[in-house]
Design an enzyme around this catalytic site. Structure first.
Site, PDB file in Angstrom:
ATOM      1  N   GLY A 158       0.795  -1.222   0.000  1.00 50.09           N
ATOM      2  CA  GLY A 158       0.000   0.000   0.000  1.00 50.09           C
ATOM      3  C   GLY A 158       0.826   1.269   0.000  1.00 50.09           C
ATOM      4  N   ARG A 218      -1.953  -0.269 -10.037  1.00 47.64           N
ATOM      5  CA  ARG A 218      -0.829  -1.081 -10.501  1.00 47.64           C
ATOM      6  C   ARG A 218      -1.171  -2.567 -10.464  1.00 47.64           C
ATOM      7  NH1 ARG A 218       2.875   1.741  -6.530  1.00 47.64           N
ATOM      8  NH2 ARG A 218       1.470   3.432  -7.052  1.00 47.64           N
ATOM      9  N   ASP A 225       4.357  -4.393  -7.522  1.00 42.18           N
ATOM     10  CA  ASP A 225       3.688  -3.201  -7.007  1.00 42.18           C
ATOM     11  C   ASP A 225       4.231  -1.926  -7.644  1.00 42.18           C
ATOM     12  OD1 ASP A 225       5.837  -4.291  -5.144  1.00 42.18           O
ATOM     13  OD2 ASP A 225       5.757  -2.216  -4.479  1.00 42.18           O
TER      14      ASP A 225
END
Length: 617
Positions: free
Chosen positions: A113, A213, A297
């Site tokens: 995150g 993403r 990511d």
């Protein structure tokens, strides 16, 4: 401050729409600090964490124009540094952080995150389109884990400059509209050697259609058999479908409209992501760009260059170049980038799960390398000025060029730029005499014995295991090649080395000129073809890229309070293909070596010796 608030603010009138927060599940918890966030794609940020005395370092006019802003308007806004650093709430913005997972260095890492990024919202207008804006370095979010959510001036300068440099090169990228620094300090260990220093907290305003993403879809993965971790929303196929529909409706509407059957639509979406990713990595390879941390990511769902950390533009050509000093196993080397991108696409396919037919997704993955190679060869033909015809042998011509560049220690960027000076072949001309002057220029960019030995020594110091004679070492072949090269260098002298380099270049340029000659048939207008060749080559081979030493110059000056070098570098990078007078910057890193004297270093010349010592982790 109250009097400043009464002044009209252009930033206070941005037309926010914030569509993604209306379309996807949001975590509304008021629980402070880092935590697991299940069943949500975003988390609201309830409290801002202001910087202390924020000030502008630099602005990008071209990036600001995407939002309908001018640099002058932003600079004249007394609240500008506060608004664009996340220190003050922009009217209409809705601060949030995005939840995603990812495979980092090949291993699933569970929830990641936006640990240092805050979504502000989406600015949308008929005149300028739709753009998401976010601030990087604005403080703690639910995804910060053990971090403080801050970025420092050093890393922020690199992200700001490289975002704009890539855009100017014509390579898809997120953008950086502003850079703010402050009098708030955090402790960092920049070289990962246990020596911590205090650095200024800084914030980059990033702009893109979306920052979603590959890892955004990995939050739905179940428990990984190797890491034992799972995504925070494991099994929530309904939210995954919501996210997929949002991406399709918003960013791939032509695909949504062309397919009525869901799996057909999803397969077309996956193929388009594959194609964009293949095109992107081909563009990287053709400018010598190494991302440094190609985790899932850090892979954009739109095929944009995303998240600038320990990146690097290759100087001397080396297929094993690694820009990230922390990447000891060289997973993300220059030559590995295409295969890593394919691996990351396979992770995306796995994360999409039942939304794709496995056999059909596998077939799309099988298309990746041929698609990449086609994009790569197409760009390389243009870099060599081969614009009229395509020959199967062109692939070998490119491979031979890279081999000569590697063997002679040629500078990647400068060599390609110089190839436009290779004269067009004429009947009866002497190869050696005709190309002598351009070969001299290329040789000036090539490595000396001292350069070669320094490179091998540097590798031995940074990767000592490469030089451990262990029979089952995966790097044995490369190790033996380096030892053989070291022996060859010790047994030669500078004159012999230059003579061999010259012969190698004359031989390849002879091949190249014969290929150029086949661009022109008997009916063609030769002057037009020659002019077209030069225009294409000088429009695709940059004169300047953001080399690490150029960024380091700007960083060192900025850390002393002088931001002018950042502005100067940005101006140069915005026109990478232009041919102005020689591009000079202050040799800040050379000051200690040269008794405090400030010297000029050419940004478009051979890198100074100290450039090899710049370490990015």
């Amino acid at each position: 401050m109250e009097s400043a608030e009464r002044l009209p603010s252009v930033l206070g009138r941005l037309p926010f729409k914030n569509t993604v927060l209306k379309k996807l599940p949001i975590d509304d918890s008021e629980q402070p600090g880092s935590r697991m966030v299940p069943e949500a794609c975003f988390s609201r940020i309830r409290a801002l964490q202001p910087l202390v005395r924020p000030v502008f370092v630099a602005l990008s006019q071209t990036a600001l124009s995407l939002l309908g802003l001018s640099a002058q308007e932003v600079l004249s806004d007394p609240l500008g540094p506060e608004y664009l650093s996340g220190s003050r709430l922009l009217p209409g913005s809705e601060p949030a952080a995005h939840c995603y997972s990812g495979h980092q260095f090949g291993l699933f890492a569970g929830q990641l995150g936006d640990g240092a990024v805050m979504y502000l919202g989406e600015v949308e207008s008929c005149a300028h389109g739709r753009w998401e804006i976010q601030v990087k370095g604005a403080g703690v979010t639910p995804y910060s884990r053990d971090g403080d959510g801050r970025k420092v001036l050093r890393s922020s300068i690199r992200e700001f400059l490289c975002s704009e440099a890539m855009a100017a090169l014509g390579i898809p990228s997120t953008r950086a509209a502003s850079l703010v620094t402050s009098d708030l300090y955090v402790s960092r260990d920049p070289l990962n050697n246990g020596q911590r220093i205090l650095e200024r907290c800084s914030v980059v305003l990033r702009v893109a259609p979306t920052f979603i993403r590959f890892g955004s879809f990995e939050v739905f993965l179940g428990r990984d058999e190797f890491s034992g971790l799972q995504g925070p929303s494991a099994g929530r196929d309904d939210i995954r479908a919501q996210l997929l529909d949002y991406i399709g409706d918003t960013f791939y509407p032509q695909i949504q409209q062309a397919h009525s059957i869901r799996k057909d639509r999803n397969l077309a979406f996956f193929r388009e992501v594959m194609t964009r990713t293949a095109r992107l990595v081909a563009q990287w390879q053709c400018v010598g760009f190494c991302h440094g941390v190609l985790n899932t990511d850090n892979m954009s769902i739109l095929g944009l260059t995303l998240d600038y950390g320990p990146f690097g533009f290759m100087e001397r050509f080396d297929p094993d170049f690694v820009s990230n000093a922390s990447d000891k196993k060289r997973r993300y080397s220059y030559q590995a980038q295409p295969s890593v991108c394919r691996w990351n696409l396979a992770c995306l396919a796995e994360a999409l799960g039942s939304e794709l037919d496995p056999a059909e997704a596998g077939a799309v993955l099988d298309e990746f390398m041929p698609t990449y190679e086609a994009f790569y060869l197409s760009i390389m033909r243009k870099k060599l000025g081969l614009v009229r015809i395509e020959e199967a042998e062109d692939r070998e011509l490119v491979s031979d060029l890279l081999r000569v560049m590697h063997n002679t220690g040629a500078d990647f960027t400068n060599t390609f730029r110089l190839l436009s000076r290779v004269p067009w072949p004429e009947e009866g001309d002497s190869e050696r005499a005709t190309v002598g002057s351009v070969v001299d220029l290329i040789l000036e960019q090539c490595a000396s014995i001292e350069d070669e030995l320094a490179m091998i020594l540097s590798l031995a110091q940074t990767s000592p295991l490469m030089f451990g004679m262990v029979a089952d070492s995966p790097g044995m072949t490369q190790q033996l090649e380096l030892l053989g090269r070291l022996k060859e260098l010790v047994e030669t002298n500078q004159d012999d080395l230059k003579r061999k380099q010259r012969d190698d270049w004359i031989h390849w340029i002879g091949q190249y000129r014969r290929r150029l000659g086949r661009e022109c048939d008997s009916t063609s207008d030769l002057p037009v073809i020659i002019k077209e060749r030069l225009k294409v080559m000088n429009g695709i081979n940059p004169r300047v890229v953001l080399r690490n030493y150029i960024a380091q110059n700007a960083i060192q000056a900025a850390e002393k309070g002088d931001f002018s070098e950042i502005v100067r570098v940005l101006k140069v990078l915005e026109k990478p293909y232009s041919d102005p007078e020689t591009l000079f910057g202050r040799d800040g890193c050379g000051e200690m070596e040269h008794s405090g004297a400030e010297l000029d270093v050419a940004y478009d010349g051979k890198p100074p010796a100290w450039a090899q010592t710049v370490c990015v982790t």
